[in-house]
Design a protein around this motif. Structure first.
Motif, PDB file in Angstrom:
ATOM      1  N   TRP A  32     -17.543   5.058  19.039  1.00  0.00           N
ATOM      2  CA  TRP A  32     -16.687   4.635  20.148  1.00  0.00           C
ATOM      3  C   TRP A  32     -15.245   4.476  19.684  1.00  0.00           C
ATOM      4  O   TRP A  32     -14.310   4.946  20.342  1.00  0.00           O
ATOM      5  N   VAL A  52     -28.205   1.321  24.487  1.00  0.00           N
ATOM      6  CA  VAL A  52     -26.905   1.608  25.112  1.00  0.00           C
ATOM      7  C   VAL A  52     -26.423   0.402  25.905  1.00  0.00           C
ATOM      8  O   VAL A  52     -25.238   0.040  25.836  1.00  0.00           O
ATOM      9  N   ALA A  53     -27.329  -0.245  26.655  1.00  0.00           N
ATOM     10  CA  ALA A  53     -26.938  -1.438  27.417  1.00  0.00           C
ATOM     11  C   ALA A  53     -26.479  -2.549  26.473  1.00  0.00           C
ATOM     12  O   ALA A  53     -25.506  -3.269  26.761  1.00  0.00           O
ATOM     13  N   ALA A  56     -22.972  -1.590  25.139  1.00  0.00           N
ATOM     14  CA  ALA A  56     -21.941  -1.705  26.177  1.00  0.00           C
ATOM     15  C   ALA A  56     -21.538  -3.161  26.360  1.00  0.00           C
ATOM     16  O   ALA A  56     -20.348  -3.483  26.486  1.00  0.00           O
ATOM     17  N   LEU A  63     -20.774  -0.004  32.161  1.00  0.00           N
ATOM     18  CA  LEU A  63     -21.769   1.018  31.841  1.00  0.00           C
ATOM     19  C   LEU A  63     -22.233   1.690  33.125  1.00  0.00           C
ATOM     20  O   LEU A  63     -22.648   1.024  34.075  1.00  0.00           O
ATOM     21  N   THR A  65     -25.033   4.346  34.180  1.00  0.00           N
ATOM     22  CA  THR A  65     -26.227   5.035  33.716  1.00  0.00           C
ATOM     23  C   THR A  65     -26.731   5.997  34.780  1.00  0.00           C
ATOM     24  O   THR A  65     -26.847   5.637  35.954  1.00  0.00           O
ATOM     25  N   ALA A  98     -16.589   6.236  35.330  1.00  0.00           N
ATOM     26  CA  ALA A  98     -16.543   5.815  33.930  1.00  0.00           C
ATOM     27  C   ALA A  98     -15.256   6.276  33.257  1.00  0.00           C
ATOM     28  O   ALA A  98     -14.663   5.545  32.464  1.00  0.00           O
ATOM     29  N   GLY A 103     -14.988   3.273  30.673  1.00  0.00           N
ATOM     30  CA  GLY A 103     -16.269   2.705  30.296  1.00  0.00           C
ATOM     31  C   GLY A 103     -17.173   3.721  29.622  1.00  0.00           C
ATOM     32  O   GLY A 103     -16.720   4.754  29.127  1.00  0.00           O
ATOM     33  N   ILE A 104     -18.470   3.414  29.620  1.00  0.00           N
ATOM     34  CA  ILE A 104     -19.468   4.294  29.028  1.00  0.00           C
ATOM     35  C   ILE A 104     -20.237   4.978  30.148  1.00  0.00           C
ATOM     36  O   ILE A 104     -20.697   4.324  31.081  1.00  0.00           O
ATOM     37  N   CYS A 105     -20.382   6.293  30.053  1.00  0.00           N
ATOM     38  CA  CYS A 105     -21.256   7.034  30.945  1.00  0.00           C
ATOM     39  C   CYS A 105     -22.468   7.458  30.123  1.00  0.00           C
ATOM     40  O   CYS A 105     -22.325   8.179  29.124  1.00  0.00           O
ATOM     41  N   TYR A 106     -23.649   7.004  30.534  1.00  0.00           N
ATOM     42  CA  TYR A 106     -24.880   7.296  29.807  1.00  0.00           C
ATOM     43  C   TYR A 106     -25.768   8.194  30.658  1.00  0.00           C
ATOM     44  O   TYR A 106     -26.206   7.800  31.743  1.00  0.00           O
TER      45      TYR A 106
END
Length: 270
Positions: A32, A52-53, A56, A63, A65, A98, A103-106
């Motif tokens: 990251w 991942v959660a 984040a 996050l 998802t 995201a 943020g994070i895109c999972y």
């Protein structure tokens, strides 16, 4: 040279419980900080999504998802125009949100998505870190805090459903597997409330059933199913019924195989 990003966890948000198996937490955070996309590989239910959660929350990042499937299109990720009150309004998809938020895109089980989805991801996985939105004419530059994470189960790969080498080589990759037995006992105990001495026999059974993967079973017992089993036992369900409902019925519909698994359970718990 840009300074490394700083993690700022939200003190009001509870961090999801996660027990590391190795240095995956440090590797995730370093990826990251260095603005590198991440690929997680491992069997179903071994903790990839929870990981991942957890990360984040540790990093204080929103996050988004997405559970990928055959009908998932690029527009489902990026967005589309919708009719609202007689007006045509653009609605961002989870990937676009995201990117805008940093943020994070999972994307879970990325191999299940259609091929046009991976094409959309390519500009975000190289040094450009951009997301072109052809329908709006925008070209979004991903902020430093944005991270793309994808996962898949190599055991389910076929010639028709696999990641191209050219796509895999755009990611830093971490291999996941089930935790060492003491660590997995700690996870199941923490998640279900069942004491460790009562969780241990369930783990021993799960390991025997996992050994049948590729023979009588397509997939072994996941940590998720173990948590379900322990939770039912805590709620007052008998161990035999809980095991049948969570560690046998979900694994197969074949009557002969189910009976064989019941015999394995009886022998293990005797």
């Amino acid at each position: 040279m840009k300074p490394l990003l700083q993690a700022v966890p939200d003190p009001t948000v509870e961090i999801p419980y996660y027990v590391p198996a190795g240095n995956e937490c440090a590797l995730f955070e370093l990826a990251w900080r260095k603005r590198l996309p991440l690929l997680l590989k491992g069997p179903t239910g071994c903790g990839k999504t929870r990981f991942v959660a957890h990360m984040a929350s540790r990093l204080g990042l929103p996050l988004h998802t997405v559970s990928c499937h055959d009908d998932l299109t690029a527009a489902d990720l990026t967005g589309r125009y919708l009719l609202k009150g007689g007006d045509t309004v653009w609605a961002d998809g989870p990937l676009t949100r995201a990117v805008r938020e940093g943020g994070i895109c999972y994307l879970d089980e990325i191999v299940e998505a259609r091929k046009d989805v991976t094409v959309v991801l390519h500009p975000l996985t190289d040094d450009r870190r951009i997301l072109p939105l052809d329908r709006t004419g925008e070209e979004l530059q991903a902020p430093d805090s944005f991270m793309l994470v994808v996962s898949y189960n190599p055991g389910y790969q076929t010639l028709l459903k696999s990641l191209k080498p050219s796509t895999r080589q755009r990611f830093v990759a971490i291999e996941f597997d089930f935790l060492p037995i003491e660590h997995e006992i700690a996870v199941v105990t923490a998640e279900s409330g069942l004491p460790a001495d009562r969780v241990r026999p369930l783990l021993l059974l799960a390991r025997r059933l996992r050994a049948l993967k590729g023979q009588d079973l397509e997939e072994g017992v996941s940590t998720r199913l173990l948590v379900y089993c322990a939770a039912l036992i805590v709620a007052g369900v008998s161990p035999e019924e809980a095991i049948t409902a969570t560690m046998i019925e979900p694994l197969t519909d074949d009557l002969d195989v189910k009976q064989a698994l019941i015999e394995v359970a009886r022998a293990t718990l005797a």
